[in-house]
Design a protein around this motif. Sequence first.
Motif, PDB file in Angstrom:
ATOM      1  N   THR A   1       3.865 -44.214-143.329  1.00 45.95           N
ATOM      2  CA  THR A   1       2.937 -44.900-144.241  1.00 45.95           C
ATOM      3  C   THR A   1       2.623 -44.003-145.432  1.00 45.95           C
ATOM      4  OG1 THR A   1       1.072 -44.092-142.936  1.00 45.95           O
ATOM      5  CG2 THR A   1       1.847 -46.319-142.459  1.00 45.95           C
ATOM      6  N   GLY A   2       2.470 -44.632-146.579  1.00 47.32           N
ATOM      7  CA  GLY A   2       2.160 -43.910-147.798  1.00 47.32           C
ATOM      8  C   GLY A   2       3.372 -43.417-148.571  1.00 47.32           C
ATOM      9  N   GLN A   3       4.529 -43.469-147.951  1.00 49.37           N
ATOM     10  CA  GLN A   3       5.739 -42.966-148.597  1.00 49.37           C
ATOM     11  C   GLN A   3       6.346 -44.002-149.553  1.00 49.37           C
ATOM     12  OE1 GLN A   3       7.013 -39.681-148.231  1.00 49.37           O
ATOM     13  NE2 GLN A   3       4.930 -39.591-147.398  1.00 49.37           N
TER      14      GLN A   3
ATOM     15  N   SER B   1       3.799 -46.576-151.614  1.00 51.85           N
ATOM     16  CA  SER B   1       2.554 -46.629-150.824  1.00 51.85           C
ATOM     17  C   SER B   1       2.737 -47.519-149.615  1.00 51.85           C
ATOM     18  CB  SER B   1       1.397 -47.142-151.693  1.00 51.85           C
ATOM     19  OG  SER B   1       1.229 -46.343-152.832  1.00 51.85           O
ATOM     20  N   LEU B   2       3.789 -47.244-148.877  1.00 53.19           N
ATOM     21  CA  LEU B   2       4.196 -48.122-147.786  1.00 53.19           C
ATOM     22  C   LEU B   2       3.130 -48.272-146.716  1.00 53.19           C
ATOM     23  CD1 LEU B   2       7.934 -47.099-147.500  1.00 53.19           C
ATOM     24  CD2 LEU B   2       7.049 -49.374-148.070  1.00 53.19           C
ATOM     25  N   GLU B   3       3.042 -49.502-146.207  1.00 51.64           N
ATOM     26  CA  GLU B   3       2.113 -49.837-145.131  1.00 51.64           C
ATOM     27  C   GLU B   3       2.913 -50.325-143.931  1.00 51.64           C
ATOM     28  OE1 GLU B   3      -0.433 -52.796-146.795  1.00 51.64           O
ATOM     29  OE2 GLU B   3      -1.197 -51.458-148.383  1.00 51.64           O
ATOM     30  N   LEU B   4       2.248 -50.329-142.767  1.00 53.21           N
ATOM     31  CA  LEU B   4       2.938 -50.779-141.552  1.00 53.21           C
ATOM     32  C   LEU B   4       3.512 -52.190-141.738  1.00 53.21           C
ATOM     33  CD1 LEU B   4       0.417 -49.568-138.814  1.00 53.21           C
ATOM     34  CD2 LEU B   4       2.565 -48.481-139.509  1.00 53.21           C
TER      35      LEU B   4
ATOM     36  N   ASP C   1       4.839 -53.522-144.158  1.00 55.78           N
ATOM     37  CA  ASP C   1       6.036 -53.619-145.002  1.00 55.78           C
ATOM     38  C   ASP C   1       7.311 -53.523-144.176  1.00 55.78           C
ATOM     39  OD1 ASP C   1       4.363 -51.580-147.473  1.00 55.78           O
ATOM     40  OD2 ASP C   1       4.439 -53.777-147.302  1.00 55.78           O
ATOM     41  N   SER C   2       7.161 -53.204-142.912  1.00 56.03           N
ATOM     42  CA  SER C   2       8.329 -53.162-142.024  1.00 56.03           C
ATOM     43  C   SER C   2       8.964 -54.547-141.984  1.00 56.03           C
ATOM     44  CB  SER C   2       7.916 -52.738-140.612  1.00 56.03           C
ATOM     45  OG  SER C   2       7.427 -51.420-140.603  1.00 56.03           O
TER      46      SER C   2
ATOM     47  N   VAL D   1       8.346 -48.781-140.995  1.00 53.74           N
ATOM     48  CA  VAL D   1       7.276 -47.902-141.464  1.00 53.74           C
ATOM     49  C   VAL D   1       6.421 -47.524-140.259  1.00 53.74           C
ATOM     50  CG1 VAL D   1       5.342 -47.624-143.053  1.00 53.74           C
ATOM     51  CG2 VAL D   1       7.281 -49.083-143.684  1.00 53.74           C
TER      52      VAL D   1
END
Lengths: 110, 114
Positions: A15-17, A80-83, A85-86, A109
Motif C-alpha cells: 500500500t502507498g506504492q 498511492s496504492l490501496e488494498l 486496487d488489487s 496490493v
Amino acid sequence: DSGVTQTPKHLITATGQRVTLRCSPRSGDLSVYWYQQSLDQGLQFLIQYYNGEERAKGNILERFSAQQFPDLHSELNLSSLELGDSALYFCASSRGDTQYFGPGTRLTVL
Amino acid sequence: GENVEQHPSTLSVQEGDSAVIKCTYSDSASNYFPWYKQELGKGPQLIIDIRSNVGEKKDQRIAVTLNKTAKHFSLHITETQPEDSAVYFCAATFASGGSYIPTFGRGTSLIVHP
C-alpha cells in the motif's frame, strides 16, 4: 493470441506504492483502452488513448493516469496504492469498434 | 449511461447440449455488440460480434441474435464441448466522438460436463 502484449504478468506491491503497467497494441492499431477487472465490479473501462491523445475517460481514479507514446505503446500508472486496487488490469487495442484484449496484469496490493 | 444485464450468471450443461446466454441493454444508441470468452488466467477473447443492422450472425457452432426493438441479444452455442467451459461476457457499444466504449455484462460462467 490477440497480438496485444502486456507486462508484467504479475505485480505484488505494498500500500502507498506506485506501479506502471505497460501495453503494446496490435500492429497498426491506434487506439488503446485500459480496463480494470475485479470480482465485485466486473470489467470496468478506465481510459482510452488514440494516437497519443486522450480520447475518453471512464471510471478512472485521480490516483491513476495513463499515456500513449509515439510508438503507440501505452502505460498505466497507479499511485498511492490501496488494498482495493488489487485487480486484473487489461488493455485492449482497436482500429474501429472491435477491441482485442491483452493477457492482463494481475496486481496484488498487500 | 448504458446498462447491460446478463443472465444466467452460471450455466451448467452436458457435453453436446446447447447453451444460451442472454443480455439486455438500455441505450438505444448502442450499435455494436461483441461477445468475449475468458478462460482462467487469460484476457477476454472476441468470439463473435453483431452490429445493429443485422439480426443474426453465425460462425460454426456459435450464433448471436439481436432484437433492437426489445433491446436484447443472445449467444447460442450448439454441440457444447468441455473446452467451451469459460466465462462469457456480452457488451453493448456505442460510438461517441471516435470512441467505442463498451459496457460489459457481469459475465456467465459456462460449465460443460463431459
